[in-house]
Design a protein around this motif. Structure first.
Motif, PDB file in Angstrom:
ATOM      1  N   PRO A   1       6.032  20.737 -18.297  1.00 20.63           N
ATOM      2  CA  PRO A   1       6.482  19.919 -19.385  1.00 20.63           C
ATOM      3  C   PRO A   1       7.568  20.784 -20.228  1.00 20.63           C
ATOM      4  CG  PRO A   1       4.205  20.654 -20.089  1.00 20.63           C
ATOM      5  CD  PRO A   1       4.431  20.961 -18.493  1.00 20.63           C
ATOM      6  N   TYR A   2       7.599  22.243 -20.054  1.00 17.86           N
ATOM      7  CA  TYR A   2       8.406  23.079 -20.982  1.00 17.86           C
ATOM      8  C   TYR A   2       9.803  23.160 -20.143  1.00 17.86           C
ATOM      9  CZ  TYR A   2       4.815  24.496 -23.921  1.00 17.86           C
ATOM     10  OH  TYR A   2       3.398  24.604 -24.709  1.00 17.86           O
ATOM     11  N   ASN A   3      10.055  22.548 -19.011  1.00 15.51           N
ATOM     12  CA  ASN A   3      11.192  22.852 -18.099  1.00 15.51           C
ATOM     13  C   ASN A   3      12.216  21.786 -18.648  1.00 15.51           C
ATOM     14  OD1 ASN A   3      12.845  21.789 -15.469  1.00 15.51           O
ATOM     15  ND2 ASN A   3      11.939  23.757 -15.135  1.00 15.51           N
ATOM     16  N   ARG A   4      13.320  22.487 -18.669  1.00 19.60           N
ATOM     17  CA  ARG A   4      14.532  21.683 -19.329  1.00 19.60           C
ATOM     18  C   ARG A   4      15.112  20.513 -18.458  1.00 19.60           C
ATOM     19  NH1 ARG A   4      16.272  19.486 -23.661  1.00 19.60           N
ATOM     20  NH2 ARG A   4      18.697  18.982 -23.601  1.00 19.60           N
TER      21      ARG A   4
ATOM     22  N   VAL B   1      13.175  18.986 -16.150  1.00 19.38           N
ATOM     23  CA  VAL B   1      12.144  17.821 -16.418  1.00 19.38           C
ATOM     24  C   VAL B   1      12.513  17.066 -17.601  1.00 19.38           C
ATOM     25  CG1 VAL B   1       9.888  17.439 -16.900  1.00 19.38           C
ATOM     26  CG2 VAL B   1      10.172  18.708 -14.900  1.00 19.38           C
ATOM     27  N   GLN B   2      12.550  17.635 -18.736  1.00 17.21           N
ATOM     28  CA  GLN B   2      13.245  16.871 -19.966  1.00 17.21           C
ATOM     29  C   GLN B   2      14.219  15.866 -19.704  1.00 17.21           C
ATOM     30  OE1 GLN B   2      13.248  19.715 -22.866  1.00 17.21           O
ATOM     31  NE2 GLN B   2      10.967  20.412 -22.621  1.00 17.21           N
ATOM     32  N   GLU B   3      15.236  16.320 -18.988  1.00 13.97           N
ATOM     33  CA  GLU B   3      16.516  15.764 -18.992  1.00 13.97           C
ATOM     34  C   GLU B   3      16.077  14.504 -18.103  1.00 13.97           C
ATOM     35  OE1 GLU B   3      19.462  18.477 -17.576  1.00 13.97           O
ATOM     36  OE2 GLU B   3      19.818  19.515 -19.381  1.00 13.97           O
ATOM     37  N   ASP B   4      15.464  14.652 -16.807  1.00  8.24           N
ATOM     38  CA  ASP B   4      15.418  13.745 -15.753  1.00  8.24           C
ATOM     39  C   ASP B   4      14.452  12.594 -16.468  1.00  8.24           C
ATOM     40  OD1 ASP B   4      16.393  14.987 -13.745  1.00  8.24           O
ATOM     41  OD2 ASP B   4      14.629  15.919 -12.791  1.00  8.24           O
ATOM     42  N   TYR B   5      13.390  12.788 -17.434  1.00  5.86           N
ATOM     43  CA  TYR B   5      12.537  11.977 -17.910  1.00  5.86           C
ATOM     44  C   TYR B   5      13.389  10.862 -19.086  1.00  5.86           C
ATOM     45  CZ  TYR B   5       8.053   9.733 -18.633  1.00  5.86           C
ATOM     46  OH  TYR B   5       7.077   8.583 -18.643  1.00  5.86           O
ATOM     47  N   HIS B   6      14.376  11.954 -19.758  1.00  6.28           N
ATOM     48  CA  HIS B   6      14.984  11.057 -20.801  1.00  6.28           C
ATOM     49  C   HIS B   6      15.859  10.159 -20.218  1.00  6.28           C
ATOM     50  CE1 HIS B   6      16.683  11.196 -24.792  1.00  6.28           C
ATOM     51  NE2 HIS B   6      17.932  11.025 -24.455  1.00  6.28           N
ATOM     52  N   ARG B   7      16.583  10.171 -19.289  1.00  3.96           N
ATOM     53  CA  ARG B   7      17.483   9.279 -18.480  1.00  3.96           C
ATOM     54  C   ARG B   7      16.604   8.052 -18.140  1.00  3.96           C
ATOM     55  NH1 ARG B   7      20.075  14.007 -16.297  1.00  3.96           N
ATOM     56  NH2 ARG B   7      18.561  13.735 -14.323  1.00  3.96           N
ATOM     57  N   LEU B   8      15.375   8.482 -17.475  1.00  4.55           N
ATOM     58  CA  LEU B   8      14.400   7.469 -17.171  1.00  4.55           C
ATOM     59  C   LEU B   8      13.882   6.386 -18.250  1.00  4.55           C
ATOM     60  CD1 LEU B   8      12.433   5.848 -15.215  1.00  4.55           C
ATOM     61  CD2 LEU B   8      10.708   7.764 -15.648  1.00  4.55           C
ATOM     62  N   VAL B   9      13.673   7.190 -19.475  1.00  2.00           N
ATOM     63  CA  VAL B   9      13.190   6.222 -20.498  1.00  2.00           C
ATOM     64  C   VAL B   9      14.250   5.647 -21.078  1.00  2.00           C
ATOM     65  CG1 VAL B   9      12.308   6.549 -23.114  1.00  2.00           C
ATOM     66  CG2 VAL B   9      11.314   8.102 -21.191  1.00  2.00           C
TER      67      VAL B   9
ATOM     68  N   ILE C   1       1.295  17.724 -25.343  1.00  2.00           N
ATOM     69  CA  ILE C   1       1.522  17.100 -26.652  1.00  2.00           C
ATOM     70  C   ILE C   1       3.046  16.780 -27.204  1.00  2.00           C
ATOM     71  CG2 ILE C   1       1.135  17.060 -29.107  1.00  2.00           C
ATOM     72  CD1 ILE C   1      -1.364  18.705 -28.429  1.00  2.00           C
ATOM     73  N   ASP C   2       3.656  18.086 -26.777  1.00  2.00           N
ATOM     74  CA  ASP C   2       5.264  17.852 -27.139  1.00  2.00           C
ATOM     75  C   ASP C   2       5.802  16.809 -26.252  1.00  2.00           C
ATOM     76  OD1 ASP C   2       4.662  19.793 -29.204  1.00  2.00           O
ATOM     77  OD2 ASP C   2       5.361  21.593 -27.929  1.00  2.00           O
ATOM     78  N   PHE C   3       5.516  17.007 -24.911  1.00  2.00           N
ATOM     79  CA  PHE C   3       6.330  16.069 -23.839  1.00  2.00           C
ATOM     80  C   PHE C   3       6.110  14.757 -24.106  1.00  2.00           C
ATOM     81  CE2 PHE C   3       7.147  14.399 -19.730  1.00  2.00           C
ATOM     82  CZ  PHE C   3       8.492  15.017 -19.659  1.00  2.00           C
ATOM     83  N   LEU C   4       4.743  14.435 -24.679  1.00  2.83           N
ATOM     84  CA  LEU C   4       4.512  12.919 -25.150  1.00  2.83           C
ATOM     85  C   LEU C   4       5.433  12.440 -26.216  1.00  2.83           C
ATOM     86  CD1 LEU C   4       3.106  10.050 -25.285  1.00  2.83           C
ATOM     87  CD2 LEU C   4       1.136  11.298 -26.318  1.00  2.83           C
ATOM     88  N   SER C   5       5.662  13.540 -27.394  1.00  2.00           N
ATOM     89  CA  SER C   5       6.270  13.289 -28.514  1.00  2.00           C
ATOM     90  C   SER C   5       7.794  13.049 -27.981  1.00  2.00           C
ATOM     91  CB  SER C   5       6.083  14.321 -29.560  1.00  2.00           C
ATOM     92  OG  SER C   5       4.870  14.430 -29.905  1.00  2.00           O
ATOM     93  N   PHE C   6       8.345  14.094 -27.093  1.00  2.00           N
ATOM     94  CA  PHE C   6       9.524  13.953 -26.724  1.00  2.00           C
ATOM     95  C   PHE C   6       9.980  12.564 -25.972  1.00  2.00           C
ATOM     96  CE2 PHE C   6      12.002  14.798 -22.883  1.00  2.00           C
ATOM     97  CZ  PHE C   6      13.376  14.881 -23.161  1.00  2.00           C
TER      98      PHE C   6
END
Length: 515
Positions: free
Chosen positions: A239-242, A244-252, A377-382
Motif C-alpha cells: 500500500p505504500y507503493n506510489r 499502486v496508488q496511481e493505478d488505483y486512483h485511476r480506477l476509482v 488504513i492509509d490506503f483505504l483513506s486514500f
C-alpha cells in the motif's frame, strides 16, 4: 420480527422451473433462458393491454409469483420487438419500484442490499434487466455491484484507463458499459447501485507484469502472496507503493465517472494463510519487505540510532545485545534509539543493557506491526478520498475477526485494523461466522458497534439464502430476526450474495457462449 423458516414461493419459482437449462442458455444466452422459464405458463397476448394486479408483498417485501411471472413475460415479449409489451414492462417496473419503496419504508430494514457480480454474458440484451428484476422481486432496494475483481474491471474496453482487463470481451463490445447500464437500469427500478471494488488485492495478471514487481507486497522471505495463498487470484500489493496508488486512483476515478450511488472497498487487508501461516509473530512474517514499505518504515526513525536498529531488526528478524552496543558506539552524541510513537522520555536513564534489549525487541515488534497496519488504513483513506470529495458515500468492508491479538504478541496475518478505519465511512462488517444458531453472528456485530466512533453507520453483511440453511449458514430469516432483536437501531443490512440465492441462473450467465 418473528423467526420463520420457510421456502418462499418466489425461490421455488426461481430455481425449480430452470433446471436443465444450462445447455440451452450456453448456446443462445438470455432470451432463451427467459423463454424456457416461461414455457410452463401462458404468454401474454401481444398488443393486448393488461390491468396489473396489486403486487402483494410478504413480510420481507418479496413480490408474489404472479407479479414475477407477468414481469418476465413482458420482458420477453419486449425483447422480441413488441412495443406495447415494452411500454407495459416499463410501467410495471416503475410500479414495482414504488411498491418496493413503500414496503421498505414500512418494514425493517428500510435498506436491504445484495452483493452482485456481472459476467461477460450480461452483454446479452435483457440480461441485466432480468437480474435486476429478480433483485427487486426478492425485496432488495440496494445493489452492491462488483466492478473490480480478479484483475478485471467493469469498464468498457474502449474507455478503460486502468492496467486491468475489461470484463466485456465480446466482439463489437468495445463501447459496452455494463457499469453505466446497471446504474441506469437500477435507478429505473428504485435501486441504489453501489460500486464494490477489491482494494489491496490487485489480481493474478497484475502480479505477472514485469513493470509491477516492486508494487507487490512481500514478506521477509521475499515471497509475494501468490506463493503464500492457495488461491492464485489473491495478489496483494504494497500500500505504500506510489505506482499502486496511481493505478488505483485511476480506477476509482473511472468508476466514479459513472455516478454510482456509493462505493465500497473490499480486501482492505493483507493475505491470510492457512494453519500456522494465518498468524504473524515475527517481523519476517509481515508484508513490509517491498522497497516502498521498507523505505517508509526506515523513515519513521527519528534519530540515527533508531533508524540503525530498525534496519537491523527487519533484516535479521531480531536484534542482539551487540547490536545495541554498536549503535551506542556509532552515535555517542544521541540518547535512546527513537522512532515515531516511542516515548523515550519515560525510559530509565541507567537501565541495564539486558533490560534495554528486552524492551527494544518488544517495542520494535509492535512498531513494525503498527507500520504494516497503518499502510492498510492509509490506503483505504486514500482510495475513498475521491468519492468523499464528490459527496458520494464510501465504505470499508471487513471481517470482524481480522485484527485479532493472538496470545501476548501474535496477530491475525490479515492485520485488518478496522477499528481504526475512518468513522466518516460506512462500516460493512462481514458477519459470516458459523456456529450452532446465530449467537456468533450477533457477537461479531456487537464487537463492531462497540468499537465504532459515534455517528458511524454500521451496515452488517450476512451470508445465506432465504428459507433454508446454506453452506452451514442459517436462513436469512433467522439471521435477520436475531439481528433486529439485538440491534434495533441498525436499519441497513446486506446479503451475500446473488449467486447464492440464484445459483443456477448465475452459472448460466457465467458460462454462456456468446459466439
Amino acid at each position: 420480527m418473528k423467526t420463520v423458516k420457510i421456502m418462499p414461493k418466489l425461490r421455488q419459482h426461481g430455481s425449480g422451473k430452470r433446471r436443465g437449462l444450462v445447455s440451452i442458455f450456453s448456446r443462445h444466452c438470455f432470451s432463451i433462458l427467459v423463454a424456457s422459464s416461461l414455457a410452463v405458463t401462458s404468454f401474454l397476448i401481444p398488443g393486448q393491454h393488461y390491468q396489473f394486479a396489486n403486487a402483494a408483498t410478504n413480510a420481507y417485501c418479496q413480490l408474489n409469483d404472479n407479479q414475477v411471472t407477468q414481469k418476465e413475460q413482458l420482458l420477453q415479449l419486449s425483447l422480441e420487438g413488441n412495443s406495447q409489451a415494452r411500454q407495459e414492462y416499463q410501467s410495471l417496473i416503475a410500479e414495482h419500484a414504488t411498491i418496493m419503496q413503500q414496503c421498505r419504508q414500512q418494514n425493517w430494514p428500510q435498506e436491504q442490499a445484495i452483493w452482485l457480480r456481472l459476467y461477460p454474458c450480461d452483454v446479452s440484451p435483457g440480461s441485466i434487466d432480468y437480474v435486476l428484476d429478480r433483485v427487486v422481486n426478492q425485496g432488495y432496494n440496494r445493489v452492491h455491484l462488483e466492478v473490480f475483481y480478479d484483475s478485471q474491471v467493469l469498464l468498457p474496453p474502449a474507455d478503460n484507463p486502468t492496467p486491468w482487463s475489461a470484463i466485456v470481451r465480446s466482439p463489437g463490445g468495445d463501447n459496452v458499459d455494463l457499469l453505466k447500464q446497471t446504474i441506469k437500469k437500477g435507478h429505473q427500478r428504485g435501486l441504489k447501485v453501489y460500486a464494490w471494488l477489491f482494494t489491496m488485492n490487485f489480481g493474478y495478471s497484475y502480479a505477472q507484469r514485469q513493470d509491477r514487481q516492486e508494487a507487490l507486497a512481500r514478506n521477509g522471505e521475499g515471497e509475494n502472496s501468490l506463493t503464500f495463498v492457495s488461491d492464485r487470484s489473491q495478489a496483494f500489493i504494497d500500500p505504500y507503493n506510489r505506482q499502486v496508488q496511481e493505478d488505483y486512483h485511476r480506477l476509482v476515478n473511472a468508476v466514479l465517472k459513472r455516478k454510482p450511488d456509493g462505493i465500497l472497498f473490499d480486501y482492505i487487508r493483507y493475505p491470510r494463510g492457512s494453519g500456522n501461516q494465518s498468524l504473524v509473530n515475527n517481523v519476517k512474517d509481515l508484508w513490509i519487505y517491498s522497497p516502498a514499505s521498507l523505505q517508509t518504515l526506515y523513515n519513521r526513525g527519528t534519530n540515527e540510532k533508531g533508524r540503525a536498529l530498525i534496519k537491523k531488526y527487519v533484516n535479521q528478524g531480531n536484534i542482539t545485545l551487540k547490536d545495541i552496543k554498536d549503535v551506542d558506539l556509532n552515535y555517542p552524541e544521541e540518547g535512546e534509539p527513537s522512532w515515531q510513537g516511542r516515548p523515550t522520555s519515560s525510559l530509565k536513564a541507567k537501565a541495564s543493557l539486558r533490560d534495554r534489549h528486552l524492551r527494544l525487541k518488544s517495542e520494535l515488534w509492535f512498531f513494525t506491526v503498527a507500520h504494516a497496519a497503518q499502510g492498510v488504513i492509509d490506503f483505504l483513506s486514500f482510495a475513498a478520498a475521491p468519492a468523499q470529495q464528490q459527496n458520494i458515500p464510501a465504505g470499508g468492508v471487513f471481517f470482524p475477526d481480522a485484527n485479532r491479538l493472538v496470545g501476548n504478541a501474535g496477530f491475525d496475518s490479515r492485520l485488518q485494523a478496522w477499528d481504526k478505519f475512518p468513522g466518516s465511512l460506512e462500516w460493512h462488517p462481514m458477519a459470516y461466522s458459523v456456529c450452532d444458531g446465530t449467537d456468533c453472528i450477533v457477537k461479531e456485530i456487537e464487537k463492531v458497534i462497540d468499537n465504532a466512533p459515534q455517528g458511524t453507520e454500521v451496515i452488517p453483511a450476512l451470508a445465506g439464502v432465504w428459507g433454508q440453511e446454506y453452506r452451514k449458514h442459517p436462513s436469512l430469516e433467522q439471521q435477520m430476526a436475531s439481528l433486529h432483536r439485538a440491534f434495533p437501531e441498525i436499519n441497513s443490512v446486506s446479503h451475500f450474495a446473488y449467486s447464492w440465492q440464484e445459483p443456477e441462473v448465475d452459472r448460466q450467465r457465467k458460462f454462456c457462449n456468446l459466439q
